[in-house]
Design an enzyme around this catalytic site. Sequence first.
Site, PDB file in Angstrom:
ATOM      1  N   ASP A  44       0.836  -1.195   0.000  1.00  0.00           N
ATOM      2  CA  ASP A  44       0.000   0.000   0.000  1.00  0.00           C
ATOM      3  C   ASP A  44       0.872   1.245   0.000  1.00  0.00           C
ATOM      4  OD1 ASP A  44      -2.917   1.106   0.594  1.00  0.00           O
ATOM      5  OD2 ASP A  44      -1.499   2.249   1.814  1.00  0.00           O
ATOM      6  N   TYR A  49       3.882   9.602  -0.148  1.00  0.00           N
ATOM      7  CA  TYR A  49       4.854   8.958   0.739  1.00  0.00           C
ATOM      8  C   TYR A  49       6.294   9.197   0.297  1.00  0.00           C
ATOM      9  CZ  TYR A  49       0.683   6.403   2.329  1.00  0.00           C
ATOM     10  OH  TYR A  49      -0.560   6.064   2.787  1.00  0.00           O
ATOM     11  N   LYS A  78      -2.065   6.069  -4.578  1.00  0.00           N
ATOM     12  CA  LYS A  78      -3.097   7.083  -4.329  1.00  0.00           C
ATOM     13  C   LYS A  78      -2.801   8.380  -5.081  1.00  0.00           C
ATOM     14  CE  LYS A  78      -3.460   5.159   0.333  1.00  0.00           C
ATOM     15  NZ  LYS A  78      -2.152   4.485   0.412  1.00  0.00           N
ATOM     16  N   HIS A 111      -6.683  10.057  -2.499  1.00  0.00           N
ATOM     17  CA  HIS A 111      -6.087  10.046  -1.161  1.00  0.00           C
ATOM     18  C   HIS A 111      -6.923  10.812  -0.132  1.00  0.00           C
ATOM     19  CE1 HIS A 111      -1.895   9.655   0.912  1.00  0.00           C
ATOM     20  NE2 HIS A 111      -2.869   9.490   1.770  1.00  0.00           N
ATOM     21  N   GLY A 217      -3.416   2.757  16.249  1.00  0.00           N
ATOM     22  CA  GLY A 217      -3.826   4.023  16.851  1.00  0.00           C
ATOM     23  C   GLY A 217      -2.684   5.006  17.005  1.00  0.00           C
TER      24      GLY A 217
END
Length: 317
Positions: A44, A49, A78, A111, A217
């Site tokens: 992914d 990035y 994305k 995105h 998280g």
Amino acid sequence: MASIVLKRTQQKMPVVGFGLWKVTKSTCADTVYNAIKAGYRLLDGAGDYGNEKEAGEGVRRAIADGLVKREDLFITSKLWNTFHAHDHVKQITKMQLGLWGIDYFDLFLVHFPIALKYVDPSHRYPPEWFGDDGKVYTQNTPMHETWSAMEELVDEKLTKNIGLSNCQGSLILDVLRYAKYEPQVLQVELHPYLTQEALVKLCKVFSIAVTAYSSFGPQSYVELGVDKGAPSLLKHNVTSTTAKTHGKTEAQVLLRWATQRGIAVIPKSNDLGRLSANLDCNSFDLSESELAALSALNINLRLNDPADIDGRLAIFA
């Protein structure tokens, strides 16, 4: 490997993939190669990035060494916010494919539902959120225009599937009103502090696969200094107790909390041991009470919110 069958194409998307966010350029090629060697088949990535070329090098090496064939891999990327205008979508997608060194993406996502002023890639790539002066410049490109251009990518076989990321229900329903090709996947922040149950339910109604990012998280945001002071899910007593019960790691428990409900995950790790352990997160089942206890940790804590950058970008308001 467990997979989700995408509605329109019937292509199988692995439930556990390897996320490339924050994988440094210097180690990215080796990390991708090692991930593939460990058994990961979904990678992914994203233009934002900044490591597409290096990720592609890892893929090419893995193919050259006979670990996989291109068709064995499911590669996601994305579309960044500055390329939402119709004429820029195809241009940047072809550039991104060139950086990866591949002919097509298996999945290409919008995105963010945010259109920013175009930045020529020759000037700065990835362009990130800000102009040269450090300010945010929005652009009046509607999602209808962007989605139409995304559909053309499918027609020209530049991607097999298209989808959305960081979108809420009202915008998903809007896209469904005019889509020739409906979104196949929605990728969103999702973890026990942000369970997003209504959104997951909506996607199920329309057979849109859901991929969770930031499954751990706050852990993903500590190094960025934007974890908002939230206690670690990896050290929470509910997670730890569940992990001990099953003889698994806390990370595996958090991943299984998602995958057991049919939600795909894309964890990242530079550690080979954790990398393999994360991939093995489907080798056990949580009880209904354990799933409920983890879900009960929900405090609607959203860690990735563009409104923190600029009030005009409050897409989750």
